[in-house]
Structures are given as structure tokens and as C-alpha cells.
Design a protein around this motif. Structure first.
Motif, PDB file in Angstrom:
ATOM      1  N   THR A  69       0.824  -1.215   0.000  1.00  0.00           N
ATOM      2  CA  THR A  69       0.000   0.000   0.000  1.00  0.00           C
ATOM      3  C   THR A  69       0.856   1.263   0.000  1.00  0.00           C
ATOM      4  O   THR A  69       1.769   1.393   0.810  1.00  0.00           O
ATOM      5  CB  THR A  69      -0.901   0.008   1.252  1.00  0.00           C
ATOM      6  N   ALA A  70       0.534   2.165  -0.931  1.00  0.00           N
ATOM      7  CA  ALA A  70       1.239   3.449  -0.980  1.00  0.00           C
ATOM      8  C   ALA A  70       0.523   4.423  -0.059  1.00  0.00           C
ATOM      9  O   ALA A  70      -0.682   4.609  -0.165  1.00  0.00           O
ATOM     10  CB  ALA A  70       1.235   3.971  -2.416  1.00  0.00           C
ATOM     11  N   ARG A  71       1.271   5.017   0.848  1.00  0.00           N
ATOM     12  CA  ARG A  71       0.675   5.970   1.788  1.00  0.00           C
ATOM     13  C   ARG A  71       1.454   7.272   1.778  1.00  0.00           C
ATOM     14  O   ARG A  71       2.636   7.274   1.487  1.00  0.00           O
ATOM     15  CB  ARG A  71       0.716   5.401   3.213  1.00  0.00           C
ATOM     16  N   PRO A  72       0.789   8.374   2.124  1.00  0.00           N
ATOM     17  CA  PRO A  72       1.537   9.621   2.252  1.00  0.00           C
ATOM     18  C   PRO A  72       2.526   9.521   3.425  1.00  0.00           C
ATOM     19  O   PRO A  72       2.229   8.769   4.360  1.00  0.00           O
ATOM     20  CB  PRO A  72       0.463  10.669   2.569  1.00  0.00           C
ATOM     21  N   PRO A  73       3.621  10.249   3.447  1.00  0.00           N
ATOM     22  CA  PRO A  73       4.041  11.129   2.366  1.00  0.00           C
ATOM     23  C   PRO A  73       4.896  10.383   1.337  1.00  0.00           C
ATOM     24  O   PRO A  73       5.746   9.583   1.705  1.00  0.00           O
ATOM     25  CB  PRO A  73       4.890  12.175   3.091  1.00  0.00           C
ATOM     26  N   ALA A  74       4.657  10.662   0.069  1.00  0.00           N
ATOM     27  CA  ALA A  74       5.445  10.058  -0.997  1.00  0.00           C
ATOM     28  C   ALA A  74       6.757  10.808  -1.203  1.00  0.00           C
ATOM     29  O   ALA A  74       7.610  10.367  -1.953  1.00  0.00           O
ATOM     30  CB  ALA A  74       4.639  10.045  -2.299  1.00  0.00           C
ATOM     31  N   ALA A 112       4.328  16.759  -5.047  1.00  0.00           N
ATOM     32  CA  ALA A 112       3.097  16.253  -4.430  1.00  0.00           C
ATOM     33  C   ALA A 112       3.476  15.082  -3.543  1.00  0.00           C
ATOM     34  O   ALA A 112       4.202  14.188  -3.962  1.00  0.00           O
ATOM     35  CB  ALA A 112       2.106  15.826  -5.503  1.00  0.00           C
ATOM     36  N   PHE A 113       3.015  15.087  -2.296  1.00  0.00           N
ATOM     37  CA  PHE A 113       3.406  14.000  -1.391  1.00  0.00           C
ATOM     38  C   PHE A 113       2.223  13.203  -0.878  1.00  0.00           C
ATOM     39  O   PHE A 113       2.408  12.143  -0.303  1.00  0.00           O
ATOM     40  CB  PHE A 113       4.230  14.537  -0.206  1.00  0.00           C
ATOM     41  N   GLY A 114       1.008  13.684  -1.081  1.00  0.00           N
ATOM     42  CA  GLY A 114      -0.105  12.929  -0.527  1.00  0.00           C
ATOM     43  C   GLY A 114      -1.387  13.190  -1.284  1.00  0.00           C
ATOM     44  O   GLY A 114      -1.641  14.304  -1.740  1.00  0.00           O
ATOM     45  N   VAL A 115      -2.167  12.127  -1.440  1.00  0.00           N
ATOM     46  CA  VAL A 115      -3.506  12.262  -2.018  1.00  0.00           C
ATOM     47  C   VAL A 115      -4.465  11.802  -0.933  1.00  0.00           C
ATOM     48  O   VAL A 115      -4.412  10.655  -0.487  1.00  0.00           O
ATOM     49  CB  VAL A 115      -3.663  11.380  -3.273  1.00  0.00           C
ATOM     50  N   ARG A 139      12.767   1.208 -17.379  1.00  0.00           N
ATOM     51  CA  ARG A 139      12.174   2.161 -16.451  1.00  0.00           C
ATOM     52  C   ARG A 139      10.864   1.661 -15.860  1.00  0.00           C
ATOM     53  O   ARG A 139      10.093   0.980 -16.530  1.00  0.00           O
ATOM     54  CB  ARG A 139      11.945   3.496 -17.143  1.00  0.00           C
ATOM     55  N   ALA A 140      10.641   2.040 -14.618  1.00  0.00           N
ATOM     56  CA  ALA A 140       9.422   1.642 -13.898  1.00  0.00           C
ATOM     57  C   ALA A 140       8.527   2.862 -13.719  1.00  0.00           C
ATOM     58  O   ALA A 140       9.004   3.925 -13.333  1.00  0.00           O
ATOM     59  CB  ALA A 140       9.798   1.063 -12.533  1.00  0.00           C
ATOM     60  N   PRO A 141       7.215   2.732 -13.983  1.00  0.00           N
ATOM     61  CA  PRO A 141       6.304   3.867 -13.823  1.00  0.00           C
ATOM     62  C   PRO A 141       6.317   4.404 -12.392  1.00  0.00           C
ATOM     63  O   PRO A 141       6.454   3.637 -11.432  1.00  0.00           O
ATOM     64  CB  PRO A 141       4.935   3.263 -14.150  1.00  0.00           C
ATOM     65  N   ILE A 142       6.166   5.712 -12.250  1.00  0.00           N
ATOM     66  CA  ILE A 142       6.111   6.351 -10.933  1.00  0.00           C
ATOM     67  C   ILE A 142       4.639   6.474 -10.558  1.00  0.00           C
ATOM     68  O   ILE A 142       3.968   7.445 -10.903  1.00  0.00           O
ATOM     69  CB  ILE A 142       6.808   7.728 -10.980  1.00  0.00           C
ATOM     70  N   SER A 143       4.123   5.447  -9.880  1.00  0.00           N
ATOM     71  CA  SER A 143       2.664   5.341  -9.740  1.00  0.00           C
ATOM     72  C   SER A 143       2.180   5.374  -8.291  1.00  0.00           C
ATOM     73  O   SER A 143       1.001   5.132  -8.041  1.00  0.00           O
ATOM     74  CB  SER A 143       2.196   4.046 -10.415  1.00  0.00           C
ATOM     75  N   GLU A 144       3.063   5.690  -7.330  1.00  0.00           N
ATOM     76  CA  GLU A 144       2.643   5.638  -5.920  1.00  0.00           C
ATOM     77  C   GLU A 144       1.497   6.610  -5.620  1.00  0.00           C
ATOM     78  O   GLU A 144       0.554   6.280  -4.904  1.00  0.00           O
ATOM     79  CB  GLU A 144       3.818   5.947  -4.983  1.00  0.00           C
ATOM     80  N   LEU A 145       1.589   7.837  -6.151  1.00  0.00           N
ATOM     81  CA  LEU A 145       0.532   8.816  -5.860  1.00  0.00           C
ATOM     82  C   LEU A 145      -0.779   8.409  -6.517  1.00  0.00           C
ATOM     83  O   LEU A 145      -1.857   8.586  -5.939  1.00  0.00           O
ATOM     84  CB  LEU A 145       0.949  10.202  -6.346  1.00  0.00           C
ATOM     85  N   ALA A 146      -0.695   7.857  -7.733  1.00  0.00           N
ATOM     86  CA  ALA A 146      -1.906   7.407  -8.409  1.00  0.00           C
ATOM     87  C   ALA A 146      -2.547   6.275  -7.604  1.00  0.00           C
ATOM     88  O   ALA A 146      -3.778   6.192  -7.483  1.00  0.00           O
ATOM     89  CB  ALA A 146      -1.580   6.960  -9.830  1.00  0.00           C
ATOM     90  N   ALA A 147      -1.707   5.405  -7.022  1.00  0.00           N
ATOM     91  CA  ALA A 147      -2.248   4.324  -6.186  1.00  0.00           C
ATOM     92  C   ALA A 147      -2.936   4.905  -4.957  1.00  0.00           C
ATOM     93  O   ALA A 147      -4.012   4.454  -4.564  1.00  0.00           O
ATOM     94  CB  ALA A 147      -1.125   3.373  -5.773  1.00  0.00           C
ATOM     95  N   GLN A 148      -2.321   5.931  -4.351  1.00  0.00           N
ATOM     96  CA  GLN A 148      -2.975   6.583  -3.206  1.00  0.00           C
ATOM     97  C   GLN A 148      -4.346   7.131  -3.603  1.00  0.00           C
ATOM     98  O   GLN A 148      -5.278   7.126  -2.810  1.00  0.00           O
ATOM     99  CB  GLN A 148      -2.124   7.751  -2.708  1.00  0.00           C
ATOM    100  N   ALA A 149      -4.439   7.621  -4.832  1.00  0.00           N
ATOM    101  CA  ALA A 149      -5.702   8.210  -5.299  1.00  0.00           C
ATOM    102  C   ALA A 149      -6.726   7.142  -5.649  1.00  0.00           C
ATOM    103  O   ALA A 149      -7.862   7.466  -5.976  1.00  0.00           O
ATOM    104  CB  ALA A 149      -5.450   9.105  -6.503  1.00  0.00           C
ATOM    105  N   GLY A 150      -6.325   5.872  -5.609  1.00  0.00           N
ATOM    106  CA  GLY A 150      -7.279   4.797  -5.858  1.00  0.00           C
ATOM    107  C   GLY A 150      -7.157   4.138  -7.216  1.00  0.00           C
ATOM    108  O   GLY A 150      -7.985   3.297  -7.573  1.00  0.00           O
ATOM    109  N   ALA A 151      -6.133   4.511  -7.986  1.00  0.00           N
ATOM    110  CA  ALA A 151      -5.972   3.925  -9.321  1.00  0.00           C
ATOM    111  C   ALA A 151      -5.525   2.470  -9.215  1.00  0.00           C
ATOM    112  O   ALA A 151      -4.793   2.088  -8.298  1.00  0.00           O
ATOM    113  CB  ALA A 151      -4.967   4.716 -10.133  1.00  0.00           C
ATOM    114  N   GLN A 152      -5.956   1.702 -10.182  1.00  0.00           N
ATOM    115  CA  GLN A 152      -5.563   0.299 -10.255  1.00  0.00           C
ATOM    116  C   GLN A 152      -4.205   0.205 -10.952  1.00  0.00           C
ATOM    117  O   GLN A 152      -3.966   0.913 -11.939  1.00  0.00           O
ATOM    118  CB  GLN A 152      -6.605  -0.439 -11.082  1.00  0.00           C
ATOM    119  N   LEU A 153      -3.322  -0.682 -10.471  1.00  0.00           N
ATOM    120  CA  LEU A 153      -1.987  -0.810 -11.050  1.00  0.00           C
ATOM    121  C   LEU A 153      -1.812  -2.192 -11.642  1.00  0.00           C
ATOM    122  O   LEU A 153      -2.439  -3.159 -11.218  1.00  0.00           O
ATOM    123  CB  LEU A 153      -0.912  -0.594  -9.979  1.00  0.00           C
TER     124      LEU A 153
END
Lengths: 106, 421
Positions: free
Chosen positions: A71-76, B206-209, B336-350
């Protein structure tokens, strides 16, 4: 210097340590993270998660389409507590339609 | 650049730097590859990715611990100190840990019992490791952090080629769009020639969604000029244009200072008008790695043929098929690996793409949402925004500019359809 191959440099998790976790039957990214500490350092898994996923797929331990990261959590991004403290709820200059009902706030 | 050279200080030693250098650029040019030690085996470490992704360039800069040297731009007299190191560089006694535990140590069982030994071990471990000393608060004259709020129609995270193409198309159509990027203006303009967005917050990561609070949080670092700033954004649409990163290739001694990410270094050289002078090799497979090796003028080897990287405090060579090749810098060019952590926080499927986790989208770039866990306790009504992704974060083999334009067209169509005309 002892020869070591690192998967996670933040927490010093080597391929040998991943092997040991796999030997104990841990074969998902979440389980290996919990056992080895991989992905729990300053970069929060940005450098190692893809490499671990690839290792699990290459060894036939996981199906590529079923793999998920932990799970990805803030802060990133690394930020200071002082900066977080600059946020004061309620956020956003009150707009009429969004005025919080004072009864709802504890 | 012809501007006046600057001086910065690394652990007390003056180092020359050029205006526009990042701290990492100045340190690498001066040959300071090792800047910290690793937490467990106490091995020397230094910058790797050079684009703010990895965790090993963090230093104490101007009294602030844990700042990324690769994202901090030099100023005259800037004081930079190594972190998590003991005593003079190269003589750190804790380096013995690496030799004493040749077969690794199992932190689940190491000195857990007897209890007295555990107490002693904890006392030593806590003293000798750790990431940075807290700053002496308050920093004299430090301006207090500022809070800024934004309510754009569209928020674009990332101002690389995909983000720029998309933002440009939305701006041309008169859409209220805000873009964020943690890189600075110089880094962005040297990275890619396309014009930058009109409303762009640079130095802002951006550090958090936070979906229940319906906001995205981003921060600018304390040394980017002026007050540190916290940005809260509440958009109707979020576009993830966060790109891709270079992860790790697991090779023996891949952690030695002087092992650098190939694309990160290529961008750093462009940013600083510099050239590689150290003997160097590149490790990677495929066309992109070949193109990078040609661009940088270095020899390429397949990682599978590399037996080990050699060196003590920094890279001294590699062993390929039994042959030792001396070199001072090794560039890794993994897929290269996608930078998808913030999108995952926002609820996106990976979905795993072979190198990392890409954001799963429909052909137009709308992110597919991950199924919510049954015990999710936040507001389940409906997502507060529409999520989109364009460029390498959804597919590392697309042309990011073309993909940014394609997703912009779909987003414009949706905005037009939802507008009460």
C-alpha cells in the motif's frame, strides 16, 4: 568490502535475505516487505519494489497479472513535520456551499 | 555557463560549484561519491538516481537534515554535511559491521537474547545509525511555512514531456489548469525543449492524495527560496504525468558510490553543461540502454554478463566474463518503472508491466479504480475527482508527447460534455 547484491539499498536488504524469506515460504511483495524491511526506508519502496516483483515473476513464484505493490501511503516525498503543521483545518477558504456545520466538528 | 563560480562546503572542505549546480552535481564533480553510510551493514553510499527518487543522497544542508542533494541547488557558502557517518570519512569504525557479518545478519534473532546483550546492542545501534540530527530550532531568521490553496479544474502532476503536452493543449482551450513538478525551472527546461505550463509550481513535490478530504498536498523545500510552502489542491480532474524512474539492478556491490542511474546522469550533464571525465561503463539491456551508451560515449555490457562490481569506498571496476575492467563510474540503465505511488494513493488500479507498476487506464487515459477494501471506513460515496494518466506512468513504451496530447483531447471532450452550455 563483503560482496553483496542489494535489492533495497535504503534498508540494506540483499538478494540473500530475499532468498531466506522465500525459503520460509514468503512469496508476495507484502510478506517479503514485512519480513525483511524492504521498502520501508527513506525512498519508501520506489527503488526496490519493481525489482522484487520482477524477481518473483522470473522465479515463477508470482503471476505478473496478480502482483500488486504494498500500500502506498503519504508522504510520498520526504517533508518536515513543521511544514505539515502549516495546514489548518478546515482547508480552503470557506465557500458558501462548503461551510462546515460547526455541530459536526468535535 | 560563464557565471561566477561559487564555493560550497562539504564537511568543512571548500568545494567549487557552478551556478545552477545541484549539490549532487558539485559533489560528483569534486569526486565526493560517498556521502553517507547504509543503516545496517554500514557501507559507504552516495547519490544514485539523481532525480529525487532514491533515498541515498539525503544530506544535512544548511542545518536541515535529510534534504535530497540531487534536488537542492547550490548557493554561495552553502554548508553541506554528511549524515549517518561516524568520524572522519573513510575511517568510520562502524564499517567493520560489513566485515563481521559476511553472511548477513538476521535482525529477527540477532542478540535478542540474553536481554542484557539486547539492551547493549540497542544502545550501540541507536547511537551509531540514524538519519540526521534535528535542526537547532528555531533557525535564525527562518520564515514560517506558508499555506496555499488552489481549486483548479485540472491538476497535472509532473511537467515532463507528457505533462507539458497535455497542459499546453488544455491551456490553449482555456481550461483552468495547474501543474506541479518537484524539479526546478532550470532542470525542467534542460530536460526537454517543450514550453513550460503557464501556471506551474516548480520545486513542488506532491506527497499525498487524501481522498476523504478531497485534496492533494504538495510541498516546496525550505531552500528553494522564501518560505517553505505547503500547497493544498482540490481539483475536479487529476492527471498523473509522473513519468518513470530507474530502479535497481541486483548485482554484487551495486550499492558502491559511483554506481549512478544512467538517465539521471545524462540529464545532470545536460543541466550543468558538463561532460563525463571518469572512465565509465553502462549496464543495461535493450534499445534504450544502447542509445544512452551511444549518447554518453561509453561502453555497454549486459547486466547478466557482469559478475560483480569492484571497489572499496567507491567504484573501481567491474568483472565481466572473468575479465576486470577498471572504471570510476558505472551507469545502470534498467528498464524504467512507472512512478505510480501517488496514483495508487488516489485509488488507481496498477498492473505489473515487467519492470514496475503502471496505472491501468481505458484507451482515453481514464484511470481504472482499484476495488475498495471491504473495511474501508472513509466516505464511500464516489471519488471526488476523475483520475487520468498519460505518458510513461501508464505505459513506458509510448511517446510521452503524443500520449499527453491524446489524453488532453479526451479530457477536453469530457469537460465539454459536462459543461452546462
Amino acid at each position: 568490502m563483503t560482496a553483496r547484491a542489494f535489492l533495497c539499498r535504503c534498508e540494506d536488504v540483499t538478494l540473500g535475505e530475499i532468498d531466506r524469506a522465500i525459503d520460509r515460504g514468503l512469496t508476495t511483495i507484502e510478506e517479503i516487505k514485512r519480513y525483511t524491511g524492504l521498502g520501508t526506508g527513506p525512498c519508501q519502496g520506489k527503488e526496490c519494489t519493481g525489482a522484487l516483483a520482477r524477481l518473483l515473476v522470473d522465479r515463477g513464484l508470482a503471476r505478473a497479472d496478480a502482483l500488486q505493490p504494498f500500500t502506498a501511503r503519504p508522504p510520498a516525498e520526504p517533508i518536515t513535520l513543521g511544514l505539515l503543521a502549516a495546514a489548518r483545518a478546515p482547508f480552503f477558504a470557506a465557500r458558501p456551499e462548503e461551510d462546515p456545520d460547526p455541530k459536526d466538528t468535535p | 555557463m560563464d557565471a561566477e563560480p561559487l564555493t560550497i562546503y562539504f564537511d568543512g572542505d571548500p568545494l567549487p560549484a557552478r551556478p545552477g549546480d545541484t549539490v549532487s552535481a558539485a559533489l560528483l564533480r569534486a569526486g565526493h561519491l560517498a556521502t553517507t553510510r547504509s543503516p545496517k551493514y554500514r557501507r559507504p553510499r552516495g547519490p544514485y538516481c539523481l532525480i529525487g527518487e532514491c533515498g541515498t543522497c539525503q544530506l544535512r544542508i544548511a542545518g536541515q537534515p535529510n534534504l535530497r542533494a540531487c534536488l537542492t541547488v547550490v548557493q554561495e557558502g552553502l554548508v553541506v554535511e554528511s549524515q549517518n557517518a561516524w568520524g572522519p570519512a573513510g575511517l568510520d569504525p562502524t564499517r567493520l559491521v560489513d566485515h563481521l557479518f559476511r553472511r548477513g545478519f538476521d535482525h529477527h534473532h540477532f542478540l535478542v537474547r540474553p536481554r542484557l546483550a539486547n539492551v547493549a546492542m540497542q544502545a550501540i545501534a541507536r547511537t551509531m545509525t540514524g538519519f540526521g540530527v534535528l535542526p537547532e530550532l528555531p533557525r535564525p531568521g527562518a520564515p514560517p511555512p506558508e499555506l496555499h490553496e488552489h481549486v483548479p479544474t485540472v491538476l497535472v502532476l509532473g511537467a515532463g514531456p507528457a505533462g507539458r503536452a497535455l497542459t499546453g493543449a488544455l491551456e490553449a482551450a482555456g481550461v483552468d489548469v495547474l501543474a506541479l513538478d518537484r524539479r526546478d525551472r532550470l532542470g525542467l527546461s534542460r530536460w526537454h525543449p517543450a514550453p513550460l505550463p503557464q501556471r506551474l509550481l516548480v520545486d513542488t513535490g506532491a506527497f499525498g492524495v487524501y481522498a476523504p478530504e478531497r485534496l492533494i498536498a504538495a510541498a516546496s523545500p525550505p531552500l528553494a527560496g522564501g518560505s517553505p510552502r505547503l500547497h493544498l489542491v482540490r481539483p475536479k480532474h487529476i492527471v498523473f504525468a509522473t513519468g518513470a524512474r530507474e530502479g535497481m539492478i541486483p548485482l554484487l556491490n551495486n550499492d558502491l558510490p559511483g554506481v549512478l542511474a544512467a538517465r539521471g546522469l545524462a540529464h545532470l550533464l545536460e543541466r550543468t553543461d558538463s561532460q563525463l571525465t571518469a572512465p565509465c561503463v553502462l549496464l543495461g539491456d535493450g534499445e534504450e540502454a544502447e542509445a544512452l551508451a551511444a549518447q554518453l560515449g561509453v561502453h555497454r555490457y549486459a547486466p547478466a554478463d557482469v559478475e560483480r562490481i569492484l571497489g572499496r569506498d567507491h567504484v573501481e571496476g567491474i568483472v565481466v566474463a572473468g575479465r576486470t575492467i577498471p572504471c570510476g563510474v558505472i551507469l545502470l540503465a534498467p528498464t524504467r518503472a512507472p512512478i505510480s505511488e501517488l496514483a495508487a494513493q488516489a485509488g488507481a488500479q496498477l498492473r505489473f508491466d515487467g519492470a514496475g507498476f503502471a496505472v491501468l487506464t481505458d484507451p482515453d487515459g481514464r484511470a481504472l479504480l482499484a476495488p475498495r477494501p471491504p473495511d474501508a471506513d472513509d466516505d464511500p460515496a464516489e471519488p471526488p475527482w476523475q483520475i487520468w494518466a498519460c505518458g510513461h506512468v501508464r505505459n513506458t513504451s509510448v511517446d510521452p508527447t503524443a500520449d499527453g496530447l491524446a489524453v488532453a483531447a479526451a479530457l477536453l471532450a469530457e469537460l465539454a460534455a459536462s459543461e452546462p452550455s
